[in-house]
Design an enzyme around this catalytic site. Sequence first.
Site, mmCIF file in Angstrom:
data_model
loop_
_atom_site.group_PDB
_atom_site.id
_atom_site.type_symbol
_atom_site.label_atom_id
_atom_site.label_comp_id
_atom_site.label_asym_id
_atom_site.label_seq_id
_atom_site.Cartn_x
_atom_site.Cartn_y
_atom_site.Cartn_z
ATOM 1 N N SER A 121 0.848 -1.192 0.000
ATOM 2 C CA SER A 121 0.000 0.000 0.000
ATOM 3 C C SER A 121 0.888 1.249 0.000
ATOM 4 O O SER A 121 1.685 1.422 -0.912
ATOM 5 C CB SER A 121 -0.971 -0.046 1.179
ATOM 6 O OG SER A 121 -2.008 0.893 1.027
ATOM 7 N N GLU B 181 -9.263 -5.434 -4.160
ATOM 8 C CA GLU B 181 -8.583 -4.509 -3.255
ATOM 9 C C GLU B 181 -9.567 -3.689 -2.417
ATOM 10 O O GLU B 181 -9.469 -3.623 -1.200
ATOM 11 C CB GLU B 181 -7.684 -3.557 -4.063
ATOM 12 C CG GLU B 181 -6.478 -4.203 -4.717
ATOM 13 C CD GLU B 181 -5.291 -4.332 -3.791
ATOM 14 O OE1 GLU B 181 -5.409 -3.986 -2.601
ATOM 15 O OE2 GLU B 181 -4.234 -4.786 -4.264
ATOM 16 N N HIS C 144 -7.677 -5.752 0.023
ATOM 17 C CA HIS C 144 -6.481 -4.981 0.344
ATOM 18 C C HIS C 144 -5.921 -5.413 1.693
ATOM 19 O O HIS C 144 -6.656 -5.589 2.666
ATOM 20 C CB HIS C 144 -6.842 -3.501 0.387
ATOM 21 C CG HIS C 144 -5.662 -2.585 0.470
ATOM 22 N ND1 HIS C 144 -4.741 -2.470 -0.539
ATOM 23 C CD2 HIS C 144 -5.253 -1.741 1.457
ATOM 24 C CE1 HIS C 144 -3.824 -1.586 -0.194
ATOM 25 N NE2 HIS C 144 -4.109 -1.141 1.022
#
Length: 516
Positions: free
Chosen positions: A198, A326, A422
Amino acid sequence: MTTAESRRSAADTTGPVVRTTAGAVRGRREDGLAVFRGIPFAQPPVGEGRFAAPRPPHAWEGTREAYAFGPPPPQEAGIQGRTAGPAAPLGDDWLTVNVWTPDADPAARRPVMVWIYGGAYKLGHSGSPGYDAQHIARDGDLVVVTFNYRVGMEGFALIEGAPANRGLLDQVAALEWVRDNITAFGGDPGQVTVFGESAGAGSVAALLAMPRAAGLFRRAIAQSVPGTYFSEELARDLAGALAAEVGLRATVADLSTTDPRRLTAAGQGLGRKMHQYQDRWGKAAPTVTPFSPVVDGEVLPATPWRALADGVARDVELVAGHNREEFQLFLVLGGLLGKISDEQVTAALRLFVPGPDGERAYRAAYPDAAADELYERVHSDWLFRMPTVHLLDAQVAGGGRAYGYELTWPAPGSKGVLGACHGLDIPLVFRTFTADLGSLLFAGVEPSPEAEALSSRFRASWTAFARTGDPGWPEYDSERRLVQILAADPVVTGYPEEESRRLWEGHEFTALPLLM
């Protein structure tokens, strides 16, 4: 003193000792590894050092105990796994490194992996239990380093009188510490791999583009690269709004004596209402984070996609990939599943999708998608998936080697609604199923043999890449676009999000502008 305390005390005085450039440190032996925590790689960035570039650490006499993680940088609260937590140590010595090594022997010369945490550039710290690197170091027989860097206002706000991208400069300083010290911990400074997820992956991408980071690492792994980098104009406007939250100007003179907790609260307050300023801040507004690396022309001369396409990182081998669903994590955490309207989908398509015909093209490409699914897809595409695949394309265009992957295995927690969301790659890579974000993604279930096997595969691929430059599957190229699918039954196939990729073909991820 109890028997257990007596044993620990004895162990503390006989633990491994390593001499760094600033002084000697003593670690502990833990399950076959030598572990060192909380070693300063820079001076505390307070007082005259507040909002300044990191400075070399002060030297110390004697042997410093390296038993505990250093305090996290000032930060706001966030989703599970991204906050400092109530047990985090206090203090201002934020800039510290931690080392896990099989053997602190300078002759060992093992490969080194350096982890950069994520957290929307506004939270995170290396002492989070989810980043316990013991399994990577032990399974891969290599050295792992984690470290803190400044986040939020301290690290990324564009403040008059301060260098831009201080959080990235902290990362460079940590990598310089690795270069200068890791041999003493049994590592090879010529075999360094940076890896992050990320905002950590966005940091990895930025480091690839930064002249100051050149030569500090040989390989890079970017897990779910976000596409948000700010122009100077946008970053300056956001910093002004942040400072205004506490009645100040965005200058070192105004902010350097302000309690960091006030600035953290300002960032959190502005984040909650950024969506109201979409006409001014554009695509940055829905992200609820006023922080990202700034393309300032000096620290970060260009976006990673432009820099890599120009060949600046052609000598660095790259693994980059993303997870299939995600944005599903944010839909679940926001309580939005089953509540997305077609009007919300239309607004998202018109904001994010490139081209004048983007909305129609998306709806035509996914005619059977429900509102939730199409909303998740467009958010995943613009924020993580397309930036990641475009980074692979840029690296190849610039003459470098790249390997792609997609994680499709679904998180078993939260009744299975999260999908391959995610952050799922973090507990799989570190094998921290019950810590931080893993406690949500694996909530209520015991890690299955399937999860353990996939976790082991992640580490085997990542450590093989750190050792040899080959993660175990074919290179990515702009014709076949082969990627590794990480699932219960891993396979190599053409890029599975090809429909979306074609819709974004030719789009350039530029620094986000100020609109008015």
